[in-house]
Design a protein around this motif. Structure first.
Motif, PDB file in Angstrom:
ATOM      1  N   SER A  45      51.380 -40.839  51.207  1.00 58.40           N
ATOM      2  CA  SER A  45      51.888 -39.746  50.576  1.00 58.40           C
ATOM      3  C   SER A  45      51.229 -39.146  49.338  1.00 58.40           C
ATOM      4  CB  SER A  45      53.453 -40.102  50.352  1.00 58.40           C
ATOM      5  OG  SER A  45      53.668 -40.898  49.334  1.00 58.40           O
ATOM      6  N   ALA A  46      51.618 -37.823  49.191  1.00 55.21           N
ATOM      7  CA  ALA A  46      50.909 -37.411  47.861  1.00 55.21           C
ATOM      8  C   ALA A  46      52.085 -36.659  46.920  1.00 55.21           C
ATOM      9  CB  ALA A  46      49.715 -36.488  48.174  1.00 55.21           C
ATOM     10  N   ILE A  47      51.906 -36.780  45.855  1.00 53.49           N
ATOM     11  CA  ILE A  47      52.709 -36.042  44.674  1.00 53.49           C
ATOM     12  C   ILE A  47      52.077 -35.819  43.361  1.00 53.49           C
ATOM     13  CG2 ILE A  47      53.663 -38.074  43.757  1.00 53.49           C
ATOM     14  CD1 ILE A  47      56.438 -36.872  43.836  1.00 53.49           C
ATOM     15  N   VAL A  48      52.536 -34.758  42.903  1.00 56.47           N
ATOM     16  CA  VAL A  48      51.858 -34.435  41.465  1.00 56.47           C
ATOM     17  C   VAL A  48      52.589 -35.136  40.346  1.00 56.47           C
ATOM     18  CG1 VAL A  48      51.189 -32.609  39.963  1.00 56.47           C
ATOM     19  CG2 VAL A  48      50.956 -32.055  42.454  1.00 56.47           C
ATOM     20  N   VAL A  49      51.834 -36.013  39.437  1.00 59.54           N
ATOM     21  CA  VAL A  49      52.659 -37.008  38.579  1.00 59.54           C
ATOM     22  C   VAL A  49      52.255 -36.412  37.215  1.00 59.54           C
ATOM     23  CG1 VAL A  49      52.615 -39.166  37.562  1.00 59.54           C
ATOM     24  CG2 VAL A  49      52.487 -38.832  40.012  1.00 59.54           C
ATOM     25  N   ALA A  50      53.407 -36.341  36.394  1.00 58.99           N
ATOM     26  CA  ALA A  50      53.182 -35.685  34.939  1.00 58.99           C
ATOM     27  C   ALA A  50      52.721 -36.737  34.204  1.00 58.99           C
ATOM     28  CB  ALA A  50      54.599 -34.831  34.432  1.00 58.99           C
TER      29      ALA A  50
END
Length: 130
Positions: A45-50
């Motif tokens: 899975s992919a996500i944008v992490v702060a």
């Protein structure tokens, strides 16, 4: 028009303008800070992490371990488009700041980025257009 109605209209107009300016809008295939998106195989899975004031597209395996984190520093102003190809576990990071690139597994199971748009499929190119 009531104050609440005006505020709602302005909010909707602002969201539409932002979507139009990015060229990516609200495509459900795009990973964001709030939306994790699975790979075609279902193994990743992919996500944008702060990370402080920096955004880092990140790939996780099914066990929840990060297998790739973008070393480029993205910011809210140039929020990257992060999207999987529909047929393969190839993640595209679309960036007006750094340029486009694809991320795929190497033979040793590590993940490698290739900068550029040369092998970009049409389905991704549609989203990459400004």
């Amino acid at each position: 028009m009531t104050r609440r109605g005006l505020l709602g209209t302005l909010t909707a107009a602002g969201a539409a303008l932002l979507a139009a300016c990015t060229g990516r809008g609200g495509d459900e295939r795009l990973a964001t800070e709030e939306r994790e998106v699975g790979s075609p195989s279902g193994e990743f899975s992919a996500i944008v992490v702060a990370d402080g004031d920096v955004l880092r597209p990140t790939i996780y395996d099914a066990a929840g371990a990060a297998v790739w984190t973008d070393d480029l520093q993205h910011v809210d102003r140039y929020f990257p488009g992060v999207i999987w190809e529909s047929e393969q576990d190839v993640l595209w990071v679309l960036s007006t700041d750094h340029g486009n690139g694809s991320v795929r597994r190497a033979e040793d199971d590590s993940w490698e980025r290739t900068m550029g748009s040369e092998s970009m499929p049409a389905e991704i190119a549609e989203i990459a257009r400004p």
